[in-house]
Design a protein around this motif. Sequence first.
Motif, short mmCIF file in Angstrom:
data_model
loop_
_atom_site.label_atom_id
_atom_site.label_comp_id
_atom_site.label_asym_id
_atom_site.label_seq_id
_atom_site.Cartn_x
_atom_site.Cartn_y
_atom_site.Cartn_z
N GLU A 132 0.26 -5.00 3.90
CA GLU A 132 -0.92 -5.55 4.57
C GLU A 132 -0.93 -7.05 4.34
O GLU A 132 -0.82 -7.50 3.20
CB GLU A 132 -2.20 -4.96 3.98
CG GLU A 132 -2.41 -3.51 4.27
CD GLU A 132 -3.72 -2.99 3.66
OE1 GLU A 132 -4.31 -3.67 2.79
OE2 GLU A 132 -4.12 -1.90 4.06
N VAL A 162 0.84 -1.20 0.00
CA VAL A 162 0.00 0.00 0.00
C VAL A 162 0.88 1.24 0.00
O VAL A 162 1.80 1.36 0.80
CB VAL A 162 -0.92 0.01 1.24
CG1 VAL A 162 -1.79 1.24 1.26
CG2 VAL A 162 -1.77 -1.25 1.28
N ARG A 163 0.56 2.15 -0.91
CA ARG A 163 1.28 3.42 -1.01
C ARG A 163 0.26 4.55 -1.00
O ARG A 163 -0.62 4.61 -1.84
CB ARG A 163 2.09 3.46 -2.30
CG ARG A 163 2.93 4.71 -2.47
CD ARG A 163 3.76 4.70 -3.74
NE ARG A 163 4.58 3.49 -3.80
CZ ARG A 163 4.77 2.79 -4.91
NH1 ARG A 163 4.24 3.15 -6.06
NH2 ARG A 163 5.53 1.70 -4.88
N VAL A 164 0.37 5.42 -0.01
CA VAL A 164 -0.49 6.60 0.14
C VAL A 164 -1.97 6.20 0.05
O VAL A 164 -2.75 6.79 -0.68
CB VAL A 164 -0.16 7.69 -0.90
CG1 VAL A 164 -0.85 8.98 -0.55
CG2 VAL A 164 1.34 7.91 -1.01
N GLY A 165 -2.34 5.14 0.76
CA GLY A 165 -3.74 4.75 0.86
C GLY A 165 -4.29 3.91 -0.27
O GLY A 165 -5.45 3.53 -0.24
N SER A 166 -3.51 3.59 -1.31
CA SER A 166 -4.03 2.75 -2.38
C SER A 166 -3.10 1.56 -2.62
O SER A 166 -1.89 1.64 -2.45
CB SER A 166 -4.19 3.55 -3.67
OG SER A 166 -2.95 4.05 -4.11
#
Length: 71
Positions: free
Chosen positions: A60, A12-16
């Motif tokens: 995650e 996950v990078r910056v919420g996506s």
Amino acid sequence: GKAVRSAQCNIVRVGSIVCEGKMRELKVAKDDVSEVKEGQECGILYVGKGETPQAGDAVEVHEREEKRREL
């Protein structure tokens, strides 16, 4: 939690989600381990599709269970 070898993982990078895959190996201090607890440093080898992980990305980990319904 914990990270378990052969579990599904998302990068996950910056919420996506930028990459989805499956963990192939977990290592702690050059030793192969089957699971790592939260807060413990480890190395992860995974196989997946998507972008290459970068510094600052989050991992995650999740497992999928299938249960047969009975009536």
